[in-house]
Motif scaffolding. Sequence first.
Motif, PDB file in Angstrom:
ATOM      1  N   VAL A 194       0.835  -1.036  -0.061  1.00 56.23           N
ATOM      2  CA  VAL A 194      -0.007  -0.073  -0.108  1.00 56.23           C
ATOM      3  C   VAL A 194       0.860   1.200   0.010  1.00 56.23           C
ATOM      4  O   VAL A 194       0.246   2.355  -0.117  1.00 56.23           O
ATOM      5  N   ILE A 255       3.774  -4.923   8.474  1.00 59.46           N
ATOM      6  CA  ILE A 255       3.483  -3.909   9.499  1.00 59.46           C
ATOM      7  C   ILE A 255       2.341  -3.242   8.865  1.00 59.46           C
ATOM      8  O   ILE A 255       1.323  -2.831   9.894  1.00 59.46           O
ATOM      9  N   PHE A 260      -4.188  -0.789  14.305  1.00 62.59           N
ATOM     10  CA  PHE A 260      -3.629   0.159  15.368  1.00 62.59           C
ATOM     11  C   PHE A 260      -4.763   1.108  15.955  1.00 62.59           C
ATOM     12  O   PHE A 260      -5.827   1.161  15.557  1.00 62.59           O
ATOM     13  N   TYR A 268      -7.968  -1.518  10.863  1.00 54.52           N
ATOM     14  CA  TYR A 268      -6.785  -1.705  10.220  1.00 54.52           C
ATOM     15  C   TYR A 268      -6.555  -0.332   9.494  1.00 54.52           C
ATOM     16  O   TYR A 268      -7.032   0.056   8.661  1.00 54.52           O
ATOM     17  N   ALA A 269      -5.828   0.528  10.236  1.00 51.36           N
ATOM     18  CA  ALA A 269      -5.562   1.984  10.232  1.00 51.36           C
ATOM     19  C   ALA A 269      -4.922   2.150   8.473  1.00 51.36           C
ATOM     20  O   ALA A 269      -5.178   3.299   8.166  1.00 51.36           O
ATOM     21  N   ILE A 270      -4.017   1.383   8.203  1.00 45.28           N
ATOM     22  CA  ILE A 270      -3.280   1.354   7.056  1.00 45.28           C
ATOM     23  C   ILE A 270      -4.155   0.687   5.825  1.00 45.28           C
ATOM     24  O   ILE A 270      -4.679   1.173   4.985  1.00 45.28           O
ATOM     25  N   GLU A 271      -4.029  -0.657   6.236  1.00 46.45           N
ATOM     26  CA  GLU A 271      -4.822  -1.490   5.038  1.00 46.45           C
ATOM     27  C   GLU A 271      -5.333  -2.780   5.863  1.00 46.45           C
ATOM     28  O   GLU A 271      -4.515  -3.547   6.661  1.00 46.45           O
ATOM     29  N   GLU A 272      -6.482  -3.286   5.379  1.00 48.92           N
ATOM     30  CA  GLU A 272      -6.938  -4.609   5.945  1.00 48.92           C
ATOM     31  C   GLU A 272      -6.240  -5.503   4.900  1.00 48.92           C
ATOM     32  O   GLU A 272      -5.508  -5.443   3.822  1.00 48.92           O
TER      33      GLU A 272
ATOM     34  N   SER B 182       2.185   6.801   0.238  1.00 46.98           N
ATOM     35  CA  SER B 182       1.166   6.035  -0.546  1.00 46.98           C
ATOM     36  C   SER B 182       0.476   7.003  -1.360  1.00 46.98           C
ATOM     37  O   SER B 182       0.440   8.111  -1.412  1.00 46.98           O
ATOM     38  N   ARG B 184      -2.755   6.312  -0.793  1.00 46.59           N
ATOM     39  CA  ARG B 184      -3.810   6.563   0.039  1.00 46.59           C
ATOM     40  C   ARG B 184      -3.505   7.638   0.906  1.00 46.59           C
ATOM     41  O   ARG B 184      -2.329   7.668   1.632  1.00 46.59           O
ATOM     42  N   TYR B 186      -3.855   8.614   4.616  1.00 47.55           N
ATOM     43  CA  TYR B 186      -4.202   7.878   5.849  1.00 47.55           C
ATOM     44  C   TYR B 186      -4.910   8.885   6.910  1.00 47.55           C
ATOM     45  O   TYR B 186      -5.715   8.301   7.749  1.00 47.55           O
ATOM     46  N   ARG B 189      -8.363   8.502   5.832  1.00 52.14           N
ATOM     47  CA  ARG B 189      -8.904   7.067   6.189  1.00 52.14           C
ATOM     48  C   ARG B 189      -9.238   7.346   7.796  1.00 52.14           C
ATOM     49  O   ARG B 189     -10.324   6.631   7.908  1.00 52.14           O
ATOM     50  N   LEU B 211      -0.354   7.167  15.380  1.00 49.17           N
ATOM     51  CA  LEU B 211      -0.943   5.953  15.328  1.00 49.17           C
ATOM     52  C   LEU B 211      -0.078   5.115  16.397  1.00 49.17           C
ATOM     53  O   LEU B 211       1.069   4.938  16.333  1.00 49.17           O
ATOM     54  N   SER B 212      -0.897   4.369  17.400  1.00 54.44           N
ATOM     55  CA  SER B 212      -0.252   3.709  18.301  1.00 54.44           C
ATOM     56  C   SER B 212      -0.771   2.303  18.158  1.00 54.44           C
ATOM     57  O   SER B 212      -1.576   1.799  17.616  1.00 54.44           O
ATOM     58  N   THR B 213       0.054   1.295  18.872  1.00 52.66           N
ATOM     59  CA  THR B 213      -0.037  -0.279  18.731  1.00 52.66           C
ATOM     60  C   THR B 213      -1.289  -0.484  19.767  1.00 52.66           C
ATOM     61  O   THR B 213      -1.615   0.475  20.488  1.00 52.66           O
ATOM     62  N   ARG B 214      -1.670  -1.702  19.801  1.00 50.88           N
ATOM     63  CA  ARG B 214      -2.988  -2.061  20.551  1.00 50.88           C
ATOM     64  C   ARG B 214      -2.507  -2.193  22.008  1.00 50.88           C
ATOM     65  O   ARG B 214      -3.262  -2.549  23.023  1.00 50.88           O
ATOM     66  N   PHE B 219       3.866   4.490  17.780  1.00 47.87           N
ATOM     67  CA  PHE B 219       4.331   3.529  16.801  1.00 47.87           C
ATOM     68  C   PHE B 219       4.911   4.367  15.471  1.00 47.87           C
ATOM     69  O   PHE B 219       5.898   4.723  15.241  1.00 47.87           O
ATOM     70  N   ILE B 222       0.839   9.513  11.244  1.00 54.63           N
ATOM     71  CA  ILE B 222       0.158   9.699  10.045  1.00 54.63           C
ATOM     72  C   ILE B 222       0.146  10.852   9.546  1.00 54.63           C
ATOM     73  O   ILE B 222      -0.136  12.064  10.378  1.00 54.63           O
TER      74      ILE B 222
END
Lengths: 355, 310
Positions: A194, A255, A260, A268-272, B182, B184, B186, B189, B211-214, B219, B222
């Motif tokens: 992506v 990644i 996230f 799926y903040a970037i892509e699924e 990209s 795209r 984000y 998005r 943008l953070s991890t779970r 991390f 954007i």
Amino acid sequence: MSIERARLRPQNESGISPELCPRAMELVCPAGNLPSLKAAVDNGADAVYIGFRDETNARHFAGLNFNDKQIEQCLAYARGHGTKVYVAINTYPQPGNFAKWARAVDQAAEYGVDALILADIGVMEYTAEKWPELRLHLSVQASATTHEAVRFYAEQFGVQRAVIPRVLSVKQVEALVNNSPIPIEVFGFGSLCVMVEGRCYLSSYVTGQGPNTFGACSPASFVRWSETSSNLETRLNGVLIDRVNKDENAGYPTICKGRFIVNGETSYAIEEPTSLNTLPILPDLLRIGVAAIKIEGRQRSPAYVAKVTGVMRAAIDACIRDPENFIPDQAWLSQLKSLSEGAQTTLGAYQREWQ
Amino acid sequence: MAVTTSGTDMPVRLSLGPIQYYWPREKILDFYRSVETTPIDIVYLGETVCSKRRSLRLKDWIEIGERLRSAGKEVVLSTLALLEANSELGHVRKICTNGSFAIEANDMSAVQMLAGKTNFIGGASLNIYNPRTLKRLVGMGLTRWVMPVELSQDVLADFRQEMPVAIESEVFAWGRLPIAYSARCYTARAHKVPKDACGYCCIDYPDGLMLSTREDEDFLVINGIQTQSAKVCNLVHALRGSTASADIFRLSPQSEHTPEVIFLFDQTRKGALKADEATEELKALVSDDLCNGYWFNQAGMASYSATDSQ
């Protein structure tokens, strides 16, 4: 070879480029090992692309790719069926190890492969000077997204075809093809990058190894799956990429395919997980004059390669036969969906709404 | 052109990279007014991320450039890293023929437009990974090489053995690292809209959107179509040392405290401040951890002290 395929495929045994046959759209399929190569050839690939067993190509994974002897076997089998062989030497040498890439070029040239797929300017210069008759294709790793960028490589090194990153809409592909001095190859199916190919450092940021310098993305040696009481966590060099319930499938922690938190929401903040599938736009790609359709998947199994090649061969043939009335067969779509990441497919950047 | 540095005697120059984020017009104008009186040597101007961001037009950037030049700064116009539309090619072409200032090419489209016509700076996203590639581009007019962000001090040292003396090197030395581009967007998005109907929402994030991890670890950041590291790259320790280093250290603008960052790097290069002390003060100017892994040929997100061996 069936009579039907013989009629539709370009006359390439004598070395006439498919670009000289205006209705042809070459099907270029991946092969990470000899059984996959045979699967691609047997199922109607016009060309297969392979790599050496080292970091000179962007699929540098354990157990994958070919050594010298195996290249000979590839060529013998492919040539016997009128299929071309391209060798990807599409990563970027750093100071001190240029000789490795030069050696790979020499070996491929000595075997008489049909084309090299290159990304690095230094490697292109070396190849164009030492092997001026050798056909060069521009790898997607060169990250050329405009006709000016493509023209650079065509003028400087005599590159004869360019594979373009998956960042352009169909209209933008058309504009590029119309203005490009050389034919254009696009991705038609497979796992989706992506980020613009060739300039993504997500993997090296997390692990120190990335596509450009090491030929790998989200390398396996940094992957850990660990169970908590109710979940399965996937990590890359310690970074949590996703978390699923124990009864769900955990995807490979690439990644950009993780989940996230952004603005408090987990997604799926970037892509699924999804695969690119261009069957619905094949007539557009044909009309535009795209010279070749590339299938992603050198790391895939022979069964995968066989099925995808078979579907794409049938689809391209049907499209060439009657582009006005081309509708993808439901059977093809289900077949491709079943082989896709996340069991779903997308048009990716070809479609503006995805962007 | 400066002779390449080799040791602690020759002064390293400091550059200010192009503003990565989408800031409103007044903020940008104020920002560059505040930069005029800092000890920064070189200033890169222009939009490198998204062609929809039009706070300033080319003539505005040129005006800012002229003011900075009068204030003694070297000025460079930078260009888009990722091009998709013919209109974007047209815009880059206009910048390449501006006639007033040098150009930083961040895509091979710009190199094609400049090659053999005008000298240019090779930006970090040109994929110049080895001296053979560099020399080819030098032959076409490249005068300065900005290192791809993932390359290490070892690679720089190897390059310097083979680089023509007149060619300068520059390293990304402070700021969130640009690590992907990209088609795209984000930020759009995250707001659940497509890029074509983005509503310019990235203007709400003057330092990007976290943008953070779970498990709530910061991390990535954007920034529209660009993805950055959350951790802030810091190479202040590499300004002075016994091994050869880059000629120019690039500092990436942030929405607050950029003049303080410039000051700390300047004090360190002069020897008035120790790198460790500068780092402590720099930490207070950002909300995330620092990193320098790439310099040490490791994961970009890692952090090593200056005394760690490679």
